[in-house]
Design a protein around this motif. Sequence first.
Motif, PDB file in Angstrom:
ATOM      1  N   PRO A  89       4.312 120.113  23.263  1.00 44.34           N
ATOM      2  CA  PRO A  89       3.349 121.000  22.586  1.00 44.34           C
ATOM      3  C   PRO A  89       1.891 120.708  22.933  1.00 44.34           C
ATOM      4  O   PRO A  89       1.003 121.393  22.436  1.00 44.34           O
ATOM      5  N   THR A  90       1.630 119.680  23.763  1.00 44.88           N
ATOM      6  CA  THR A  90       0.262 119.338  24.125  1.00 44.88           C
ATOM      7  C   THR A  90      -0.168 120.156  25.334  1.00 44.88           C
ATOM      8  O   THR A  90       0.368 119.957  26.429  1.00 44.88           O
ATOM      9  N   PRO A  91      -1.117 121.066  25.197  1.00 46.12           N
ATOM     10  CA  PRO A  91      -1.416 122.005  26.290  1.00 46.12           C
ATOM     11  C   PRO A  91      -1.828 121.346  27.597  1.00 46.12           C
ATOM     12  O   PRO A  91      -1.493 121.833  28.664  1.00 46.12           O
ATOM     13  N   VAL A  92      -2.563 120.213  27.521  1.00 43.97           N
ATOM     14  CA  VAL A  92      -3.053 119.616  28.761  1.00 43.97           C
ATOM     15  C   VAL A  92      -2.015 118.726  29.433  1.00 43.97           C
ATOM     16  O   VAL A  92      -2.238 118.249  30.557  1.00 43.97           O
ATOM     17  N   ARG A  93      -0.895 118.476  28.780  1.00 44.37           N
ATOM     18  CA  ARG A  93       0.197 117.731  29.421  1.00 44.37           C
ATOM     19  C   ARG A  93       1.523 118.234  28.865  1.00 44.37           C
ATOM     20  O   ARG A  93       2.149 117.613  28.010  1.00 44.37           O
ATOM     21  N   ARG A  94       1.942 119.370  29.381  1.00 49.79           N
ATOM     22  CA  ARG A  94       3.138 120.029  28.858  1.00 49.79           C
ATOM     23  C   ARG A  94       4.430 119.391  29.351  1.00 49.79           C
ATOM     24  O   ARG A  94       5.492 119.602  28.759  1.00 49.79           O
ATOM     25  N   ARG A  95       4.364 118.618  30.448  1.00 47.73           N
ATOM     26  CA  ARG A  95       5.577 118.054  31.035  1.00 47.73           C
ATOM     27  C   ARG A  95       5.422 116.554  31.265  1.00 47.73           C
ATOM     28  O   ARG A  95       4.365 116.071  31.663  1.00 47.73           O
ATOM     29  N   VAL A  96       6.516 115.824  31.024  1.00 48.61           N
ATOM     30  CA  VAL A  96       6.644 114.436  31.444  1.00 48.61           C
ATOM     31  C   VAL A  96       7.994 114.340  32.140  1.00 48.61           C
ATOM     32  O   VAL A  96       9.042 114.502  31.511  1.00 48.61           O
ATOM     33  N   ASP A  97       7.983 114.116  33.446  1.00 55.10           N
ATOM     34  CA  ASP A  97       9.202 114.218  34.238  1.00 55.10           C
ATOM     35  C   ASP A  97       9.203 113.164  35.337  1.00 55.10           C
ATOM     36  O   ASP A  97       8.370 113.196  36.249  1.00 55.10           O
ATOM     37  N   ALA A  98      10.151 112.222  35.255  1.00 51.22           N
ATOM     38  CA  ALA A  98      10.247 111.153  36.242  1.00 51.22           C
ATOM     39  C   ALA A  98      10.597 111.671  37.628  1.00 51.22           C
ATOM     40  O   ALA A  98      10.355 110.973  38.629  1.00 51.22           O
ATOM     41  N   PRO A 129      10.604 107.803  31.562  1.00 47.32           N
ATOM     42  CA  PRO A 129       9.629 107.694  30.471  1.00 47.32           C
ATOM     43  C   PRO A 129      10.292 107.076  29.239  1.00 47.32           C
ATOM     44  O   PRO A 129      11.448 107.377  28.933  1.00 47.32           O
ATOM     45  N   VAL A 130       9.547 106.217  28.554  1.00 51.06           N
ATOM     46  CA  VAL A 130      10.067 105.527  27.364  1.00 51.06           C
ATOM     47  C   VAL A 130       9.404 106.038  26.091  1.00 51.06           C
ATOM     48  O   VAL A 130      10.055 106.268  25.078  1.00 51.06           O
ATOM     49  N   VAL A 131       8.075 106.206  26.137  1.00 52.38           N
ATOM     50  CA  VAL A 131       7.311 106.689  24.985  1.00 52.38           C
ATOM     51  C   VAL A 131       6.310 107.721  25.501  1.00 52.38           C
ATOM     52  O   VAL A 131       5.688 107.528  26.545  1.00 52.38           O
ATOM     53  N   ALA A 132       6.178 108.825  24.783  1.00 52.91           N
ATOM     54  CA  ALA A 132       5.188 109.847  25.124  1.00 52.91           C
ATOM     55  C   ALA A 132       4.395 110.212  23.873  1.00 52.91           C
ATOM     56  O   ALA A 132       4.827 109.938  22.751  1.00 52.91           O
ATOM     57  N   GLY A 133       3.237 110.826  24.065  1.00 57.81           N
ATOM     58  CA  GLY A 133       2.425 111.284  22.939  1.00 57.81           C
ATOM     59  C   GLY A 133       1.381 110.311  22.478  1.00 57.81           C
ATOM     60  O   GLY A 133       0.788 110.497  21.401  1.00 57.81           O
TER      61      GLY A 133
END
Length: 479
Positions: free
Chosen positions: A17-26, A39-43
Amino acid sequence: MQPQMTRVSMEALKDLPTPVRRRVDAADVWAPEGYEVEPVVAGLSFPCALCFDEDGTLFFAEGGSTWPTRPYMIPRIWRMAPGRAPEVFAVEDLGGPRGMAVRDGYLYVSLKGGYHMRVTRHDLRTRERVVLVDGIPSGGWHEPGGPVFGPHDGMMYFGQGSVALQGVVVPEGFTVDLAKHPHAHDVPGQDVTLTGNTVWARDPRLPFPYYAETGPFQPFGTPVTRGQVVKGQLKCNSAVWRSRPDGSELELLAWGIRNPFGLAFGEDGHLYATDNDFEEKGERAIGEDPDRIWRIKNARVPPGEVKELEWFGYPDLCGDGLPVWHESHRPIRGKAAEPFLERPPPWAGPAVFLFPPHTALGKLTFSRSDAFGFRGHAFVCQFGTYAPLNTNREDAVGRGFQVVRCDFAAGTGEPFLRNRAPGPASGTPGSGGIERPVDCAFSPDGKSLYVLDFGNNTATRSYVVAYAHTGVIWRVTRR
């Protein structure tokens, strides 16, 4: 309402839901053959430090809104025990935690503040917090380093960067801190005699076109004269100290390190410090100054027996040992530098390792595990350039944004963790890769490298802005 971190599926991380970082993808991150990334922790919001307890509990710190940030966030320390969700362990009241270490049931934390930085200690059982060291001059953009503990003496080692970006307090790229802390200035670690050179700069406190004259080791608007002596102090800045774990018997080891943000002991027993280059802008612009890693030789001297301080060049020498006014360091933007020190101390260089300018070194750690591989090698975070803010050289725009593996003995270094597309993830539309690596640490069993990603931190020609909820912790494991 405080943001919460929860366990989610890998697919959920591809539509955040964070507009400036919509994806976290290894899948968008590259590591050498035989290593996998997840990824282990995001946000996280402006994370600056992570460390482990012996039982595998992971601590990580959110740095708080000491940057121009959107939105404002408070500085916090999180704790995540094996198999459990993260919990807030402590909330800080200074600018924010910058470094952490666990030892003998305590969490030690370095904190960036207003006019001063400090080192605190938290009891892991009771959460009681005690201030161990205070009054180290701060108030600028540069950071505390450490704390780390000497494997040979059990002493606590820590550092603090300079207040001024270029050796003199000026408003260029510095107005926010100048407005908050108008009396902040650098303090030398030993007596220095000045050349009398000063800098004239626009005074942001007054209507245009008023100007102010400022000299080194002075608050903004304070000139100096030739032959003027500035007394060195134990509590200086651009320096590295050690003390007993309770903060007593404080001893200065070295100074003249512009930003000793990363401190780590190698398997060889030596203390290493990362350091960032000068800026190529403003009224004392310095070009093509390499980022570097120093070896603090005084850390091998027994406690209380340091006879001669090490000086690593700030404010008059670049990382290669050449003067800031040398032809090779003349800027293509801004006013060229002049010498500030009449009779500088002996230089403690050369550097152990030099990197291209504006890679922006973060923290470092050493592999001590044959299971992970590359035992004895350093893993160095490159936060990534602030070009075009700090230089307008086009080839500097994509530098950094990776973790580099260095063999100091062989003098070699190569990328270990980076995006498949050059630069930060935000520079490639749709990428879910790394933004800005700031810290890294091995798990207690030595099998996994954890990399702390500060998140989206955008630089333009006139400002820098960091965005909350965009920080990530990545884990690299050998298959």
